[in-house]
Design an enzyme around this catalytic site. Structure first.
Site, PDB file in Angstrom:
ATOM      1  N   LYS A 239       0.812  -1.093   0.164  1.00 42.49           N
ATOM      2  CA  LYS A 239      -0.049   0.063   0.099  1.00 42.49           C
ATOM      3  C   LYS A 239       0.746   1.271   0.088  1.00 42.49           C
ATOM      4  O   LYS A 239       1.856   1.267   0.297  1.00 42.49           O
ATOM      5  CB  LYS A 239      -0.836  -0.130   1.224  1.00 42.49           C
TER       6      LYS A 239
ATOM      7  N   TYR B 299     -12.938  -2.782  -3.093  1.00 43.80           N
ATOM      8  CA  TYR B 299     -13.189  -2.754  -1.636  1.00 43.80           C
ATOM      9  C   TYR B 299     -14.808  -2.699  -1.529  1.00 43.80           C
ATOM     10  O   TYR B 299     -15.254  -1.859  -0.537  1.00 43.80           O
ATOM     11  CB  TYR B 299     -12.764  -1.358  -0.847  1.00 43.80           C
TER      12      TYR B 299
ATOM     13  N   ASN C  45      -1.849   0.280   7.183  1.00 40.41           N
ATOM     14  CA  ASN C  45      -1.483  -1.172   7.723  1.00 40.41           C
ATOM     15  C   ASN C  45      -0.379  -1.961   6.485  1.00 40.41           C
ATOM     16  O   ASN C  45      -0.481  -3.145   6.554  1.00 40.41           O
ATOM     17  CB  ASN C  45      -2.452  -2.003   8.143  1.00 40.41           C
TER      18      ASN C  45
ATOM     19  N   HIS D 189      -2.258  -5.126   1.636  1.00 36.18           N
ATOM     20  CA  HIS D 189      -3.515  -5.941   1.203  1.00 36.18           C
ATOM     21  C   HIS D 189      -3.126  -7.216   1.004  1.00 36.18           C
ATOM     22  O   HIS D 189      -2.436  -7.453  -0.042  1.00 36.18           O
ATOM     23  CB  HIS D 189      -4.441  -5.206   0.220  1.00 36.18           C
TER      24      HIS D 189
ATOM     25  N   GLU E 273      -9.730 -10.829  -7.364  1.00 32.87           N
ATOM     26  CA  GLU E 273      -8.698  -9.617  -7.489  1.00 32.87           C
ATOM     27  C   GLU E 273      -7.476  -9.776  -8.265  1.00 32.87           C
ATOM     28  O   GLU E 273      -7.109  -8.846  -8.710  1.00 32.87           O
ATOM     29  CB  GLU E 273      -8.182  -9.825  -5.864  1.00 32.87           C
TER      30      GLU E 273
HETATM   31  P1  IDP Z   1      -8.004  -6.534   5.638  1.00 33.37           P
HETATM   32  O1  IDP Z   1      -7.048  -5.621   4.929  1.00 33.37           O
HETATM   33  O2  IDP Z   1      -7.454  -6.928   6.977  1.00 33.37           O
HETATM   34  O3  IDP Z   1      -8.656  -7.639   5.044  1.00 33.37           O
HETATM   35  P2  IDP Z   1     -10.727  -5.288   5.671  1.00 33.37           P
HETATM   36  O4  IDP Z   1     -11.788  -5.322   6.762  1.00 33.37           O
HETATM   37  O5  IDP Z   1     -10.939  -6.110   4.321  1.00 33.37           O
HETATM   38  O6  IDP Z   1      -9.294  -5.608   6.371  1.00 33.37           O
HETATM   39  O7  IDP Z   1     -10.519  -3.671   5.189  1.00 33.37           O
HETATM   40  C1  IDP Z   1      -9.688  -3.311   4.170  1.00 33.37           C
HETATM   41  C2  IDP Z   1      -8.934  -2.149   4.456  1.00 33.37           C
HETATM   42  O8  IDP Z   1      -9.425  -0.977   4.965  1.00 33.37           O
HETATM   43  C3  IDP Z   1      -7.852  -2.547   5.708  1.00 33.37           C
HETATM   44  O9  IDP Z   1      -6.807  -3.175   5.484  1.00 33.37           O
HETATM   45  C4  IDP Z   1      -7.800  -0.855   6.095  1.00 33.37           C
HETATM   46  O10 IDP Z   1      -6.792  -0.397   5.513  1.00 33.37           O
HETATM   47  C5  IDP Z   1      -8.784  -0.209   5.951  1.00 33.37           C
HETATM   48  N1  IDP Z   1      -9.887  -0.173   7.303  1.00 33.37           N
HETATM   49  C6  IDP Z   1     -10.346  -1.347   7.840  1.00 33.37           C
HETATM   50  N2  IDP Z   1     -11.189  -0.968   8.909  1.00 33.37           N
HETATM   51  C7  IDP Z   1     -11.018   0.463   9.021  1.00 33.37           C
HETATM   52  C8  IDP Z   1     -11.332   1.374   9.822  1.00 33.37           C
HETATM   53  O11 IDP Z   1     -11.836   0.984  10.918  1.00 33.37           O
HETATM   54  N3  IDP Z   1     -10.924   2.721   9.769  1.00 33.37           N
HETATM   55  C9  IDP Z   1     -10.115   3.151   8.673  1.00 33.37           C
HETATM   56  N4  IDP Z   1      -9.829   2.275   7.962  1.00 33.37           N
HETATM   57  C10 IDP Z   1     -10.062   0.730   7.917  1.00 33.37           C
HETATM   58 MG    MG Z   2     -10.158  -7.791   3.607  1.00 31.56          MG
END
Ligand code: IDP
Ligand code: MG
Length: 155
Positions: free
Chosen positions: A9, A49, A112, A115, A126
């Site tokens: 990312k 997303y 984080n 992905h 994807e």
């Molecule tokens: P993942 O990446 O661990 O699979 P997902 O729930 O699919 O998590 O969410 C996708 C991405 O959306 C996350 O990696 C993060 O960058 C962002 N995200 C998820 N939850 C939050 C939140 O509560 N606040 C801001 N960004 C979030």
């Molecule tokens: Mg996810």
């Protein structure tokens, strides 16, 4: 063998962590079958997303993910999807296991670093969304002979 999509990312690219992250996948024994740089647009991010479209943080997420180019990879290995998810760690960096990418590099729920596809079905979709067939390379990684047993390789 399975394939999974990884996106390094914008936060990881900007912080200069891309090389270290690619190394982690290589050292685990995953094979790189696709890799490129791309600045993701809103259309692709809306598809990617989709499951988060109604979340309050969605606009901020799209802005973050489209800010600068990402590095996209397709990795191959036995049970690659779940292996890579474990290497990456849980979503919230502050709580992710130490030793995982997010546990070692992230303090955030958004920034984080990586992905990784959630399951085989998502991985297939994807990979199709981000890579053309001709961008995926079929070659023999001879180190697989030393990374897996012969029965695991199906030989
Ligand atoms: P993942 O990446 O661990 O699979 P997902 O729930 O699919 O998590 O969410 C996708 C991405 O959306 C996350 O990696 C993060 O960058 C962002 N995200 C998820 N939850 C939050 C939140 O509560 N606040 C801001 N960004 C979030
Ligand atoms: Mg996810």
């Amino acid at each position: 063998m399975r394939r999974t999509l990884v996106i390094i990312k914008p936060d990881a690219v900007m912080r200069g962590n891309a090389g270290q992250l690619i190394s982690r996948f290589e050292r685990k024994g995953l094979k790189i079958v696709g890799m490129k740089m791309e600045q993701l647009n809103e259309v692709k991010l809306n598809t990617h997303y989709q499951h988060l479209k109604d979340k309050p943080f969605f606009p901020e997420l799209v802005k973050f993910m489209s800010a600068i180019p990402c590095i996209l990879m397709v990795l191959e290995g036995k049970e690659a999807v779940s292996v890579v998810r474990r290497l990456v760690g849980t979503t919230l960096g502050r709580e992710a296991d130490v030793g995982s990418v997010r546990g070692d590099y992230s303090m955030s729920n958004q920034a984080n670093l990586i992905h990784a596809s959630e399951n085989d079905e998502a991985a297939e979709k994807e990979i199709k969304l981000f890579f053309k067939q001709e961008e995926l390379w079929n070659y023999e990684l001879i180190t697989f002979e030393w990374i897996y047993s012969s029965s695991e390789r199906g030989k």
